[in-house]
Design a protein around this motif. Structure first.
Motif, PDB file in Angstrom:
ATOM      1  N   UNK A  43      -4.447  -4.668   8.945  1.00 41.27           N
ATOM      2  CA  UNK A  43      -4.224  -6.006   8.143  1.00 41.27           C
ATOM      3  C   UNK A  43      -3.752  -7.130   8.828  1.00 41.27           C
ATOM      4  N   UNK A  44      -3.201  -7.503  10.208  1.00 41.59           N
ATOM      5  CA  UNK A  44      -2.467  -8.096  10.512  1.00 41.59           C
ATOM      6  C   UNK A  44      -3.506  -8.584  11.514  1.00 41.59           C
ATOM      7  N   UNK A  93      -5.883  -2.002   1.032  1.00 40.45           N
ATOM      8  CA  UNK A  93      -5.167  -2.762   0.823  1.00 40.45           C
ATOM      9  C   UNK A  93      -5.279  -3.544  -1.253  1.00 40.45           C
ATOM     10  N   UNK A  94      -4.365  -3.217  -2.099  1.00 36.99           N
ATOM     11  CA  UNK A  94      -4.676  -3.628  -3.335  1.00 36.99           C
ATOM     12  C   UNK A  94      -4.957  -2.314  -4.618  1.00 36.99           C
ATOM     13  N   UNK A 100       6.978 -11.887   0.605  1.00 37.01           N
ATOM     14  CA  UNK A 100       7.864 -10.892   0.374  1.00 37.01           C
ATOM     15  C   UNK A 100       6.492 -10.342  -0.918  1.00 37.01           C
ATOM     16  N   UNK A 101       7.013  -8.697  -1.389  1.00 35.20           N
ATOM     17  CA  UNK A 101       5.909  -7.796  -1.924  1.00 35.20           C
ATOM     18  C   UNK A 101       7.031  -7.503  -2.674  1.00 35.20           C
ATOM     19  N   UNK A 102       6.186  -6.904  -4.282  1.00 32.68           N
ATOM     20  CA  UNK A 102       7.583  -5.646  -5.304  1.00 32.68           C
ATOM     21  C   UNK A 102       7.551  -4.893  -4.493  1.00 32.68           C
ATOM     22  N   UNK A 103       8.728  -4.173  -4.334  1.00 32.22           N
ATOM     23  CA  UNK A 103       9.338  -2.863  -3.817  1.00 32.22           C
ATOM     24  C   UNK A 103       9.335  -2.173  -4.676  1.00 32.22           C
ATOM     25  N   UNK A 151      -1.186  -8.554   3.064  1.00 32.98           N
ATOM     26  CA  UNK A 151      -2.315  -7.435   3.168  1.00 32.98           C
ATOM     27  C   UNK A 151      -1.153  -5.918   3.235  1.00 32.98           C
ATOM     28  N   UNK A 152      -0.612  -6.168   4.139  1.00 34.96           N
ATOM     29  CA  UNK A 152      -0.640  -5.257   4.995  1.00 34.96           C
ATOM     30  C   UNK A 152       0.013  -3.935   4.818  1.00 34.96           C
TER      31      UNK A 152
END
Length: 529
Positions: free
Chosen positions: A522-523, A73-74, A277-280, A510-511
């Motif tokens: 991560x969930x 993650x990250x 939401x996350x950058x896609x 984080x998933x």
């Protein structure tokens, strides 16, 4: 505070398998063992063999198999997973050595050693399954086993992206006794034999996958739940209904723009639903088949590039959940340009008409556009209706729409059946190479030969000699301009990634790894008091 009704319903469902503390399990900070999580998705596996699939099946593989490297993650750079360490052993980036962790084993008891690594990657190339991931290993010449825990990958040409490839589920490590060297597993086999964070306890095609913790797992993942149930839905509205009815905890892939807006509403928040939401880095694009007389005509392709109004498309169909895309390399990836906008500008029907007339085309161009009805979510049909509307309103085209479910759709485009068809791309790894290389060459990810020699024999090989990936922007800018000039592919939009979950669920932010694959470990379920 969490929605108490939702919390208590979830608690009741889990009472038979866990001792509850409030609504959360064990601890309030989401530590290990926070119960079973249920995830809904519209993206179903096509086969249960990593050598045969280069699609959404990876979402299951990532959680059951290990790879030598992975993306914690990250991280946007590969890090060790089954490997203890990996490195290039020469300055030319042609020899890559990995040393495995000690004591790894598969769920059938076989040791995960250097021979198993060689077997796993060799079979991808030996089977060479149509639509499979063999092309990702195109730079691999041979694999040398130097001792029980060490493998050396000898490459045909320099390839600084090879570590990224080893972090994809295409290189999932499989047990040699369970996966034959030269043939895919039987399609009826519903088991997986891996060494990843979870074991596949049960699998019912198109229905669900039951994952439980692998007690023998040794890798980078820190599991924050006891297991995961993945439910496969035919449509996103059924998935959203299940979320609202507390039948699942999380949605993954397939939400329409209208559903996202609804789930972001104050009413949904009061009902205990959160949207993350996350950058896609996923993109959508059209593919033109050179076997079709109309699609093979550059004037036709360029006319379509002049007519398509991406801003109207994303506003009407995706309502702010996507953005117009003017290159195959999306915004946020190093080297991104706006080559299609720079070349074709804003929608311009007169320019399109002039191109066609100069090519001697005076009648309406008849084309059939194909799309998959179940892979990318329920918005796909609305998207193609809007594309049809735009093209036909120009007065230059007569469009027919056709669709198939994903498994049959794949077979069709690999057989060259579709004049023009829509595809989506979820990156294998976060590098501009992965938005260019898969689509060019005699054999490629979209099944339509596109032999751009400048890209395949000059720009890609030159860029792959460079370990510093930020230093290859010049090559990829040039490649993007070639794609815009040829219009064999027409980028449409890139999207954000949305996950909806009960507010008692943590870890959704984080998933997602850089491949847009959900790392289920991560969930976790939060405590409510």
């Amino acid at each position: 505070m969490f929605n108490r009704t939702r919390c208590l319903q979830t608690a009741a469902a889990l009472a038979s398998i866990s001792l509850l503390s409030g609504c959360g399990l064990l601890s309030s900070d989401g530590n290990k063992g926070s119960g079973q999580i249920s995830v809904g998705t519209t993206s179903k596996p096509t086969r249960l063999d990593p050598a045969t699939t280069w699609d959404g099946s990876w979402e299951l593989y990532r959680n059951v198999f290990q790879t030598l490297l992975s993306f914690p993650t990250g991280s946007t750079r590969p890090r060790p997973d089954a490997a203890q360490s990996c490195e290039f052993t020469d300055s030319a980036n042609e020899s890559y050595r990995c040393t495995l962790r000690k004591g790894l084993k598969f769920s059938n008891g076989e040791p995960l050693n250097a021979q198993a690594v060689k077997h796993s990657l060799d079979r991808v190339l030996n089977i060479a399954y149509t639509g499979g991931p063999k092309d990702l290993l195109g730079s691999l010449d041979r694999i040398e086993v130097t001792d029980e825990l060490t493998v050396v990958f000898h490459l045909k040409t320099p390839d600084a992206t090879f570590p990224f490839v080893l972090a994809t589920p295409a290189t999932s490590l499989v047990a040699p006794k369970a996966y034959g060297a030269n043939a895919p597993r039987d399609e009826k086999d519903t088991t997986l034999v891996g060494s990843g964070p979870y074991l596949l306890k049960e699998y019912k095609p198109k229905e669900r996958a039951e994952l439980v913790r692998n007690p023998d797992y040794k890798g980078f993942a820190e599991r924050r739940n006891d297991g995961v149930t993945i439910r496969y839905f035919e449509s996103s509205d059924l998935m959203v209904s299940a979320l609202k009815a507390n039948e699942i905890d999380v949605t993954y892939r397939g939400l329409t723009a209208a559903e996202i807006k609804n789930l972001q509403s104050s009413e949904s928040r009061k009902a205990g639903i959160q949207v993350v939401d996350a950058v896609g880095a996923e993109i959508r694009y059209l593919v033109f088949n050179p076997k079709d007389p109309a699609a093979a005509n550059p004037a036709v392709r360029k006319a379509i590039a002049h007519v398509i109004d991406r801003s109207a498309l994303v506003a009407k169909v995706y309502q702010g959940t996507a953005e117009a895309l003017y290159s195959m390399v999306p915004r946020g990836i190093s080297g991104h340009t706006t080559a299609f906008y720079d070349t074709y500008g804003d929608p311009n029907v007169p320019a399109a008409k002039e191109l066609l007339r100069d090519a001697g085309i005076t009648d309406k161009v008849k084309l059939t556009l194909w799309y998959t009805s179940d892979r990318y979510g329920s918005s796909t049909s609305a998207e193609f209706l809007e594309i049809k509307r735009q093209l036909e309103e120009s007065g230059l085209f007569e469009i027919k729409l056709q669709h198939r479910e994903w498994e049959d759709f794949q077979k069709g485009y690999h057989n060259g059946e579709y004049p023009v068809f829509g595809r989506g791309w979820f990156p294998d790894f976060p590098d501009p190479d992965n938005y260019i290389a898969p689509f060019v060459g005699k054999e490629n990810a979209v099944g339509t030969p596109y032999e751009s020699k400048t890209i395949t024999t000059d720009l890609l090989p030159k860029s792959r000699r460079e370990k510093d990936r930020s230093a290859v922007n010049k090559e990829f800018r040039q490649a993007q301009q070639i794609l815009a000039d040829d219009v064999r592919l027409l980028p449409l939009w890139q999207g954000k990634f949305y996950t909806a979950a009960g507010e008692d669920i943590g870890g959704a932010e984080r998933a997602l790894d850089p491949q847009s694959v959900m790392q289920m470990w991560e969930l976790y379920r939060k405590a409510s008091w």
